[in-house]
Design a protein around this motif. Structure first.
Motif, PDB file in Angstrom:
ATOM      1  N   ALA A 125       0.831  -1.218   0.000  1.00 29.52           N
ATOM      2  CA  ALA A 125       0.000   0.000   0.000  1.00 29.52           C
ATOM      3  C   ALA A 125       0.860   1.260   0.000  1.00 29.52           C
ATOM      4  O   ALA A 125       0.579   2.209  -0.747  1.00 29.52           O
ATOM      5  N   VAL A 126       1.895   1.291   0.828  1.00 26.21           N
ATOM      6  CA  VAL A 126       2.742   2.480   0.902  1.00 26.21           C
ATOM      7  C   VAL A 126       3.559   2.635  -0.376  1.00 26.21           C
ATOM      8  O   VAL A 126       3.697   3.743  -0.899  1.00 26.21           O
ATOM      9  N   THR A 127       4.064   1.531  -0.921  1.00 27.79           N
ATOM     10  CA  THR A 127       4.803   1.590  -2.186  1.00 27.79           C
ATOM     11  C   THR A 127       3.907   2.128  -3.303  1.00 27.79           C
ATOM     12  O   THR A 127       4.323   2.988  -4.083  1.00 27.79           O
ATOM     13  N   ALA A 128       2.662   1.656  -3.360  1.00 29.21           N
ATOM     14  CA  ALA A 128       1.718   2.139  -4.377  1.00 29.21           C
ATOM     15  C   ALA A 128       1.395   3.613  -4.160  1.00 29.21           C
ATOM     16  O   ALA A 128       1.332   4.386  -5.131  1.00 29.21           O
ATOM     17  N   HIS A 129       1.210   4.007  -2.923  1.00 27.28           N
ATOM     18  CA  HIS A 129       0.928   5.414  -2.618  1.00 27.28           C
ATOM     19  C   HIS A 129       2.088   6.303  -3.078  1.00 27.28           C
ATOM     20  O   HIS A 129       1.870   7.349  -3.701  1.00 27.28           O
ATOM     21  N   LEU A 130       3.298   5.887  -2.762  1.00 26.17           N
ATOM     22  CA  LEU A 130       4.464   6.671  -3.176  1.00 26.17           C
ATOM     23  C   LEU A 130       4.577   6.743  -4.703  1.00 26.17           C
ATOM     24  O   LEU A 130       4.868   7.807  -5.252  1.00 26.17           O
ATOM     25  N   ALA A 131       4.321   5.638  -5.366  1.00 25.57           N
ATOM     26  CA  ALA A 131       4.390   5.611  -6.832  1.00 25.57           C
ATOM     27  C   ALA A 131       3.350   6.547  -7.445  1.00 25.57           C
ATOM     28  O   ALA A 131       3.632   7.235  -8.430  1.00 25.57           O
ATOM     29  N   GLN A 132       2.161   6.596  -6.854  1.00 29.21           N
ATOM     30  CA  GLN A 132       1.116   7.491  -7.351  1.00 29.21           C
ATOM     31  C   GLN A 132       1.531   8.947  -7.252  1.00 29.21           C
ATOM     32  O   GLN A 132       1.067   9.784  -8.007  1.00 29.21           O
ATOM     33  N   HIS A 133       2.375   9.252  -6.290  1.00 28.43           N
ATOM     34  CA  HIS A 133       2.802  10.629  -6.063  1.00 28.43           C
ATOM     35  C   HIS A 133       4.194  10.901  -6.619  1.00 28.43           C
ATOM     36  O   HIS A 133       4.823  11.901  -6.269  1.00 28.43           O
ATOM     37  N   GLY A 134       4.663  10.003  -7.478  1.00 26.00           N
ATOM     38  CA  GLY A 134       5.924  10.217  -8.174  1.00 26.00           C
ATOM     39  C   GLY A 134       7.157  10.139  -7.298  1.00 26.00           C
ATOM     40  O   GLY A 134       8.181  10.714  -7.640  1.00 26.00           O
ATOM     41  N   THR A 135       7.064   9.427  -6.176  1.00 23.28           N
ATOM     42  CA  THR A 135       8.216   9.329  -5.284  1.00 23.28           C
ATOM     43  C   THR A 135       8.510   7.879  -4.950  1.00 23.28           C
ATOM     44  O   THR A 135       8.466   7.474  -3.786  1.00 23.28           O
ATOM     45  N   ALA A 136       8.802   7.091  -5.968  1.00 19.70           N
ATOM     46  CA  ALA A 136       9.116   5.686  -5.733  1.00 19.70           C
ATOM     47  C   ALA A 136      10.318   5.590  -4.795  1.00 19.70           C
ATOM     48  O   ALA A 136      11.321   6.267  -4.980  1.00 19.70           O
ATOM     49  N   ALA A 137      10.169   4.767  -3.755  1.00 18.91           N
ATOM     50  CA  ALA A 137      11.228   4.615  -2.761  1.00 18.91           C
ATOM     51  C   ALA A 137      11.085   3.248  -2.106  1.00 18.91           C
ATOM     52  O   ALA A 137       9.989   2.699  -2.030  1.00 18.91           O
ATOM     53  N   PRO A 138      12.187   2.693  -1.634  1.00 17.54           N
ATOM     54  CA  PRO A 138      12.084   1.407  -0.936  1.00 17.54           C
ATOM     55  C   PRO A 138      11.324   1.565   0.381  1.00 17.54           C
ATOM     56  O   PRO A 138      11.443   2.584   1.062  1.00 17.54           O
ATOM     57  N   VAL A 139      10.531   0.547   0.711  1.00 18.01           N
ATOM     58  CA  VAL A 139       9.718   0.567   1.924  1.00 18.01           C
ATOM     59  C   VAL A 139       9.992  -0.710   2.712  1.00 18.01           C
ATOM     60  O   VAL A 139       9.902  -1.805   2.166  1.00 18.01           O
ATOM     61  N   THR A 140      10.349  -0.549   3.982  1.00 14.62           N
ATOM     62  CA  THR A 140      10.491  -1.698   4.870  1.00 14.62           C
ATOM     63  C   THR A 140       9.448  -1.571   5.970  1.00 14.62           C
ATOM     64  O   THR A 140       9.094  -0.468   6.384  1.00 14.62           O
ATOM     65  N   VAL A 141       8.958  -2.723   6.427  1.00 16.37           N
ATOM     66  CA  VAL A 141       7.895  -2.730   7.432  1.00 16.37           C
ATOM     67  C   VAL A 141       8.246  -3.740   8.518  1.00 16.37           C
ATOM     68  O   VAL A 141       8.594  -4.880   8.229  1.00 16.37           O
ATOM     69  N   LEU A 142       8.138  -3.295   9.761  1.00 14.51           N
ATOM     70  CA  LEU A 142       8.304  -4.150  10.925  1.00 14.51           C
ATOM     71  C   LEU A 142       6.963  -4.219  11.626  1.00 14.51           C
ATOM     72  O   LEU A 142       6.370  -3.168  11.924  1.00 14.51           O
ATOM     73  N   VAL A 143       6.474  -5.425  11.888  1.00 19.73           N
ATOM     74  CA  VAL A 143       5.181  -5.589  12.544  1.00 19.73           C
ATOM     75  C   VAL A 143       5.401  -6.171  13.941  1.00 19.73           C
ATOM     76  O   VAL A 143       6.114  -7.164  14.100  1.00 19.73           O
ATOM     77  N   THR A 144       4.780  -5.539  14.908  1.00 20.74           N
ATOM     78  CA  THR A 144       4.803  -6.039  16.290  1.00 20.74           C
ATOM     79  C   THR A 144       3.374  -6.313  16.718  1.00 20.74           C
ATOM     80  O   THR A 144       2.517  -5.434  16.633  1.00 20.74           O
ATOM     81  N   VAL A 145       3.130  -7.539  17.139  1.00 18.75           N
ATOM     82  CA  VAL A 145       1.815  -7.896  17.679  1.00 18.75           C
ATOM     83  C   VAL A 145       1.902  -7.655  19.182  1.00 18.75           C
ATOM     84  O   VAL A 145       2.697  -8.291  19.873  1.00 18.75           O
ATOM     85  N   THR A 146       1.105  -6.723  19.663  1.00 14.10           N
ATOM     86  CA  THR A 146       1.190  -6.315  21.064  1.00 14.10           C
ATOM     87  C   THR A 146       0.354  -7.201  21.987  1.00 14.10           C
ATOM     88  O   THR A 146       0.663  -7.309  23.166  1.00 14.10           O
TER      89      THR A 146
END
Length: 118
Positions: free
Chosen positions: A94-115
């Motif tokens: 989702a974030v990669t697609a959002h960035l691409a839509q706004h002309g700012t393609a960039a690598p995205v890393t995600v860390l998930v913590t289940v609390t």
């Protein structure tokens, strides 16, 4: 080329994470909780409540990409590992697609913590 704001990244990530089956809620971190406690007076006079994306932390990396941390609660009838993997993949997509839509393609890393599980 337009630039995506940190708030836009938070919204995209929150929508993606909350759309994963098994995610009960996003969990605010300590900084978010302290900010919410400090703003109780503001809420009493009509300020907006704590937004759903408080379980998301997004930072611009020195390399020009984005690093996101997602804190979530998972329904107890779901496998935590499966849900966390789906959250990581959907938020990254989702974030990669959002960035691409706004002309700012960039690598995205995600860390998930289940609390917790609920």
């Amino acid at each position: 080329m337009t630039s995506s704001s940190n708030q836009d990244i938070h919204h995209a990530a929150a929508r993606a994470a909350l759309g994963v089956p098994g995610v009960a809620a996003l969990q605010p971190g300590l900084a978010d909780r302290l900010a919410a406690a400090a703003s109780r007076a503001k809420q009493a006079v009509g300020a907006a409540p704590l937004p759903a994306e408080t379980g998301i932390r997004a930072e611009h990396t020195p390399e020009g990409g984005w690093h996101l941390e997602v804190r979530c609660a998972v329904h107890e009838d779901r496998r935590v590992l499966d849900v966390a993997q789906q959250v990581r993949e959907r938020v990254r997509t989702a974030v990669t697609a959002h960035l691409a839509q706004h002309g700012t393609a960039a690598p995205v890393t995600v860390l998930v913590t289940v609390t917790r599980t609920v």
